[in-house]
Design an enzyme around this catalytic site. Structure first.
Site, PDB file in Angstrom:
ATOM      1  N   SER A  52      -5.747   4.055  55.492  1.00 51.18           N
ATOM      2  CA  SER A  52      -4.864   3.727  54.362  1.00 51.18           C
ATOM      3  C   SER A  52      -5.541   2.914  53.261  1.00 51.18           C
ATOM      4  O   SER A  52      -5.074   2.916  52.122  1.00 51.18           O
ATOM      5  CB  SER A  52      -3.636   2.965  54.859  1.00 51.18           C
ATOM      6  OG  SER A  52      -4.001   1.698  55.370  1.00 51.18           O
ATOM      7  N   LYS A 122      -3.116  -4.552  52.910  1.00 48.02           N
ATOM      8  CA  LYS A 122      -2.849  -3.704  51.745  1.00 48.02           C
ATOM      9  C   LYS A 122      -3.242  -4.487  50.483  1.00 48.02           C
ATOM     10  O   LYS A 122      -3.614  -5.652  50.538  1.00 48.02           O
ATOM     11  CB  LYS A 122      -1.365  -3.321  51.652  1.00 48.02           C
ATOM     12  CG  LYS A 122      -0.786  -2.652  52.877  1.00 48.02           C
ATOM     13  CD  LYS A 122      -1.249  -1.236  53.051  1.00 48.02           C
ATOM     14  CE  LYS A 122      -0.570  -0.567  54.254  1.00 48.02           C
ATOM     15  NZ  LYS A 122      -1.169   0.738  54.571  1.00 48.02           N
TER      16      LYS A 122
END
Length: 214
Positions: A52, A122
């Site tokens: 990701s 993230k």
């Protein structure tokens, strides 16, 4: 005289052995205390198990973050951050967003303290109070006609989805750098991460290779 000398030698041997043992115990205790202080207040260690965040952080990498960054200042747009996402049930392995609960909503088991905290890595895209629109695979902030410049993306988004988010005060909106393969805030039940769940700013990856994270 010889007997007394031998007794003295034995006493010294015992005393020396005990002193060395105490010295080693002190070293080990000191090391444990230092490690506890570092991992609790100074640094955070996390794994990125998926793709990701590629190509910024490759799958299965391990990273080090600075807790001090978010102790003395707030997260900034563009930071790659470690944060608390939710928890995992020890009985059925279900992953649950948000704060830990006494009972697992998936299997109904009593969990209590056995639940394991889930940490995500993230990038900070939305700041408190931001309005975020994702249109034609581009991110727009606060009504701007110009999309956000994102040189860190692995490739252009190709999801063809439209989103609108309004970030509450004291919260952040997080997305992965590999947008086409990232289950990030766009898809969470609660897309906003409160500041108290922001753990550390990622500084560098140390496994399988060492490099700085920007």
């Amino acid at each position: 005289m010889e007997k007394e000398e031998k007794k003295e030698e034995k006493k010294k041997e015992k005393t020396g052995w005990k002193a060395e043992l105490i010295s080693w115990i002190q070293v080990l205790v000191s090391a444990a205390v230092i490690a506890f202080v570092l991992t609790t207040f100074v640094i955070a260690n996390s794994e990125v198990p998926t793709s990701s965040m590629e190509n910024t952080i490759m799958a299965h990498s391990r990273v080090i973050g600075s807790r001090l960054h978010y102790t003395f200042s707030s997260p900034q747009r563009g930071d790659v951050a470690i944060f608390k996402f939710g928890w995992q049930c020890p009985e059925c392995s279900a992953m649950v967003e948000g704060d830990k609960q006494e009972v697992c909503p998936a299997c109904g088991s009593e969990v209590g303290r056995r639940a394991q905290t889930i940490y995500y890595v993230k990038r900070v895209i939305g700041m408190p109070g931001d309005v975020i629109d994702i249109i034609d695979d581009k991110v727009y902030l606060n009504g701007s006609d110009t999309p956000l410049d994102e040189p860190y993306l692995a490739e252009p988004m190709n999801q063809g989805e439209t989103f609108h988010f309004e970030v509450p005060e004291g919260c952040y909106f997080m997305m992965g750098d590999n947008r086409n393969y990232s289950l990030d805030a766009r898809y969470w039940n609660n897309p906003y991460i409160s500041e108290d769940k922001m753990v550390a700013k990622v500084l560098f990856s140390y496994f399988p290779s060492i490099h700085m994270i920007h």
